[in-house]
Write a protein that holds these residues in place. Sequence first.
Motif, PDB file in Angstrom:
ATOM      1  N   ASP A 289      -9.141  -8.129  -1.957  1.00 44.21           N
ATOM      2  CA  ASP A 289      -9.909  -7.408  -0.941  1.00 44.21           C
ATOM      3  C   ASP A 289      -8.978  -6.598  -0.036  1.00 44.21           C
ATOM      4  O   ASP A 289      -9.272  -5.450   0.273  1.00 44.21           O
ATOM      5  N   GLY A 290      -7.861  -7.195   0.377  1.00 48.84           N
ATOM      6  CA  GLY A 290      -6.896  -6.459   1.201  1.00 48.84           C
ATOM      7  C   GLY A 290      -6.338  -5.263   0.458  1.00 48.84           C
ATOM      8  O   GLY A 290      -6.188  -4.170   1.026  1.00 48.84           O
ATOM      9  N   GLY A 291      -6.029  -5.439  -0.821  1.00 49.57           N
ATOM     10  CA  GLY A 291      -5.528  -4.325  -1.626  1.00 49.57           C
ATOM     11  C   GLY A 291      -6.552  -3.211  -1.748  1.00 49.57           C
ATOM     12  O   GLY A 291      -6.213  -2.022  -1.688  1.00 49.57           O
ATOM     13  N   LYS A 292      -7.814  -3.590  -1.895  1.00 49.01           N
ATOM     14  CA  LYS A 292      -8.888  -2.587  -1.966  1.00 49.01           C
ATOM     15  C   LYS A 292      -8.946  -1.781  -0.671  1.00 49.01           C
ATOM     16  O   LYS A 292      -9.081  -0.552  -0.689  1.00 49.01           O
ATOM     17  N   ARG A 293      -8.810  -2.453   0.447  1.00 54.78           N
ATOM     18  CA  ARG A 293      -8.845  -1.757   1.744  1.00 54.78           C
ATOM     19  C   ARG A 293      -7.673  -0.794   1.893  1.00 54.78           C
ATOM     20  O   ARG A 293      -7.826   0.315   2.398  1.00 54.78           O
ATOM     21  N   VAL A 294      -6.493  -1.226   1.447  1.00 52.84           N
ATOM     22  CA  VAL A 294      -5.328  -0.334   1.503  1.00 52.84           C
ATOM     23  C   VAL A 294      -5.569   0.867   0.599  1.00 52.84           C
ATOM     24  O   VAL A 294      -5.308   2.012   0.985  1.00 52.84           O
ATOM     25  N   GLY A 295      -6.093   0.632  -0.591  1.00 49.69           N
ATOM     26  CA  GLY A 295      -6.405   1.729  -1.511  1.00 49.69           C
ATOM     27  C   GLY A 295      -7.376   2.724  -0.910  1.00 49.69           C
ATOM     28  O   GLY A 295      -7.258   3.939  -1.137  1.00 49.69           O
ATOM     29  N   GLU A 296      -8.321   2.236  -0.124  1.00 46.65           N
ATOM     30  CA  GLU A 296      -9.277   3.134   0.533  1.00 46.65           C
ATOM     31  C   GLU A 296      -8.574   4.063   1.520  1.00 46.65           C
ATOM     32  O   GLU A 296      -8.936   5.239   1.645  1.00 46.65           O
ATOM     33  N   VAL A 297      -7.563   3.559   2.203  1.00 52.45           N
ATOM     34  CA  VAL A 297      -6.800   4.408   3.132  1.00 52.45           C
ATOM     35  C   VAL A 297      -6.065   5.500   2.355  1.00 52.45           C
ATOM     36  O   VAL A 297      -6.078   6.673   2.746  1.00 52.45           O
ATOM     37  N   TYR A 298      -5.448   5.122   1.249  1.00 49.35           N
ATOM     38  CA  TYR A 298      -4.781   6.127   0.410  1.00 49.35           C
ATOM     39  C   TYR A 298      -5.777   7.180  -0.050  1.00 49.35           C
ATOM     40  O   TYR A 298      -5.477   8.376  -0.056  1.00 49.35           O
ATOM     41  N   GLY A 299      -6.969   6.740  -0.434  1.00 46.55           N
ATOM     42  CA  GLY A 299      -8.016   7.670  -0.856  1.00 46.55           C
ATOM     43  C   GLY A 299      -8.440   8.600   0.268  1.00 46.55           C
ATOM     44  O   GLY A 299      -8.593   9.811   0.055  1.00 46.55           O
ATOM     45  N   MET A 300      -8.638   8.055   1.466  1.00 42.60           N
ATOM     46  CA  MET A 300      -9.032   8.889   2.617  1.00 42.60           C
ATOM     47  C   MET A 300      -7.981   9.945   2.932  1.00 42.60           C
ATOM     48  O   MET A 300      -8.313  11.023   3.395  1.00 42.60           O
ATOM     49  N   LEU A 301      -6.713   9.608   2.666  1.00 43.55           N
ATOM     50  CA  LEU A 301      -5.630  10.549   2.940  1.00 43.55           C
ATOM     51  C   LEU A 301      -5.383  11.515   1.790  1.00 43.55           C
ATOM     52  O   LEU A 301      -4.518  12.385   1.887  1.00 43.55           O
ATOM     53  N   GLY A 302      -6.138  11.371   0.709  1.00 44.36           N
ATOM     54  CA  GLY A 302      -6.000  12.269  -0.431  1.00 44.36           C
ATOM     55  C   GLY A 302      -4.704  12.088  -1.204  1.00 44.36           C
ATOM     56  O   GLY A 302      -4.224  13.024  -1.841  1.00 44.36           O
ATOM     57  N   ALA A 303      -4.138  10.894  -1.162  1.00 45.85           N
ATOM     58  CA  ALA A 303      -2.890  10.630  -1.882  1.00 45.85           C
ATOM     59  C   ALA A 303      -3.138  10.687  -3.387  1.00 45.85           C
ATOM     60  O   ALA A 303      -4.204  10.296  -3.865  1.00 45.85           O
ATOM     61  N   PRO A 304      -2.153  11.167  -4.151  1.00 44.38           N
ATOM     62  CA  PRO A 304      -2.287  11.152  -5.615  1.00 44.38           C
ATOM     63  C   PRO A 304      -2.542   9.733  -6.124  1.00 44.38           C
ATOM     64  O   PRO A 304      -2.100   8.755  -5.519  1.00 44.38           O
ATOM     65  N   ALA A 305      -3.231   9.635  -7.248  1.00 46.53           N
ATOM     66  CA  ALA A 305      -3.658   8.333  -7.782  1.00 46.53           C
ATOM     67  C   ALA A 305      -2.500   7.377  -8.029  1.00 46.53           C
ATOM     68  O   ALA A 305      -2.657   6.165  -7.859  1.00 46.53           O
ATOM     69  N   ASP A 306      -1.336   7.885  -8.415  1.00 47.18           N
ATOM     70  CA  ASP A 306      -0.222   6.986  -8.716  1.00 47.18           C
ATOM     71  C   ASP A 306       0.588   6.602  -7.483  1.00 47.18           C
ATOM     72  O   ASP A 306       1.555   5.866  -7.575  1.00 47.18           O
ATOM     73  N   ARG A 307       0.202   7.067  -6.323  1.00 47.24           N
ATOM     74  CA  ARG A 307       0.947   6.795  -5.091  1.00 47.24           C
ATOM     75  C   ARG A 307       0.762   5.354  -4.640  1.00 47.24           C
ATOM     76  O   ARG A 307       1.652   4.764  -4.050  1.00 47.24           O
ATOM     77  N   PHE A 308      -0.420   4.787  -4.900  1.00 44.82           N
ATOM     78  CA  PHE A 308      -0.672   3.390  -4.557  1.00 44.82           C
ATOM     79  C   PHE A 308      -1.062   2.638  -5.821  1.00 44.82           C
ATOM     80  O   PHE A 308      -2.059   2.945  -6.457  1.00 44.82           O
ATOM     81  N   VAL A 309      -0.251   1.660  -6.184  1.00 50.79           N
ATOM     82  CA  VAL A 309      -0.507   0.839  -7.363  1.00 50.79           C
ATOM     83  C   VAL A 309      -0.671  -0.600  -6.884  1.00 50.79           C
ATOM     84  O   VAL A 309       0.182  -1.121  -6.164  1.00 50.79           O
ATOM     85  N   PHE A 310      -1.768  -1.217  -7.281  1.00 49.57           N
ATOM     86  CA  PHE A 310      -2.038  -2.597  -6.888  1.00 49.57           C
ATOM     87  C   PHE A 310      -2.311  -3.395  -8.149  1.00 49.57           C
ATOM     88  O   PHE A 310      -3.329  -3.210  -8.805  1.00 49.57           O
ATOM     89  N   VAL A 311      -1.372  -4.259  -8.505  1.00 49.27           N
ATOM     90  CA  VAL A 311      -1.472  -5.056  -9.723  1.00 49.27           C
ATOM     91  C   VAL A 311      -1.707  -6.506  -9.340  1.00 49.27           C
ATOM     92  O   VAL A 311      -0.952  -7.071  -8.552  1.00 49.27           O
ATOM     93  N   MET A 312      -2.752  -7.085  -9.914  1.00 51.12           N
ATOM     94  CA  MET A 312      -3.035  -8.503  -9.715  1.00 51.12           C
ATOM     95  C   MET A 312      -2.796  -9.173 -11.059  1.00 51.12           C
ATOM     96  O   MET A 312      -3.556  -8.980 -12.003  1.00 51.12           O
ATOM     97  N   GLY A 313      -1.713  -9.920 -11.134  1.00 48.85           N
ATOM     98  CA  GLY A 313      -1.345 -10.546 -12.388  1.00 48.85           C
ATOM     99  C   GLY A 313      -1.747 -12.004 -12.454  1.00 48.85           C
ATOM    100  O   GLY A 313      -2.145 -12.606 -11.461  1.00 48.85           O
TER     101      GLY A 313
END
Length: 180
Positions: free
Chosen positions: A131-155
């Motif tokens: 959930d925290g990673g999703k929230r961080v990803g939303e910030v990257y999205g709001m800022l228009g960051a390229p898709a590869d700028r934020f990578v969140f891997v749950m292994g």
Amino acid sequence: FPAWSAMGKMLSDHQRGLDFLETLPNVDATRLAVIGHSLGGYNSFFLAAFDDRIRAAVVSCGFTPIARAGRPFAWSRNSWFVHFPALARYLRAGIIPFDMHEVMALVAPKALFNYSADADAIFPDADAIRDGGKRVGEVYGMLGAPADRFVFVMGQGPHQFPEDVRKQAYEWIGRQLEGK
């Protein structure tokens, strides 16, 4: 500085390390990245959040939200290694004045790669981490960051930085720093 938090001291130490790196003739100060595991992992995103010299950060098993932590006082215990001493008075009052995903979001839109493990005994709440990673990803999205700028891997697995994920992270850093 005995009144400092451990996090403040570590951040200051890392920044002094960056100061030194910038003096070396074989270091391109425009292409600095940080990578860390566990304690070093959350040091990575704190350094990237608070020092603009970092262009890319990799976090391995160093991210968990405080609000959903089973032991939030671990972040502000009374002795030994006290991450955030001032946090204790807020926690006693039932207040979470900040959370780790909010600090991690401060890295945006700079490059950030996070690896977390679903069977991590130190940071055990995989759902809160997702959930925290999703929230961080939303910030990257709001800022228009390229898709590869934020990578969140749950292994799958324990509190470790698997070799295949390390390889993926090093290759990702290389791509993020190309042409900088």
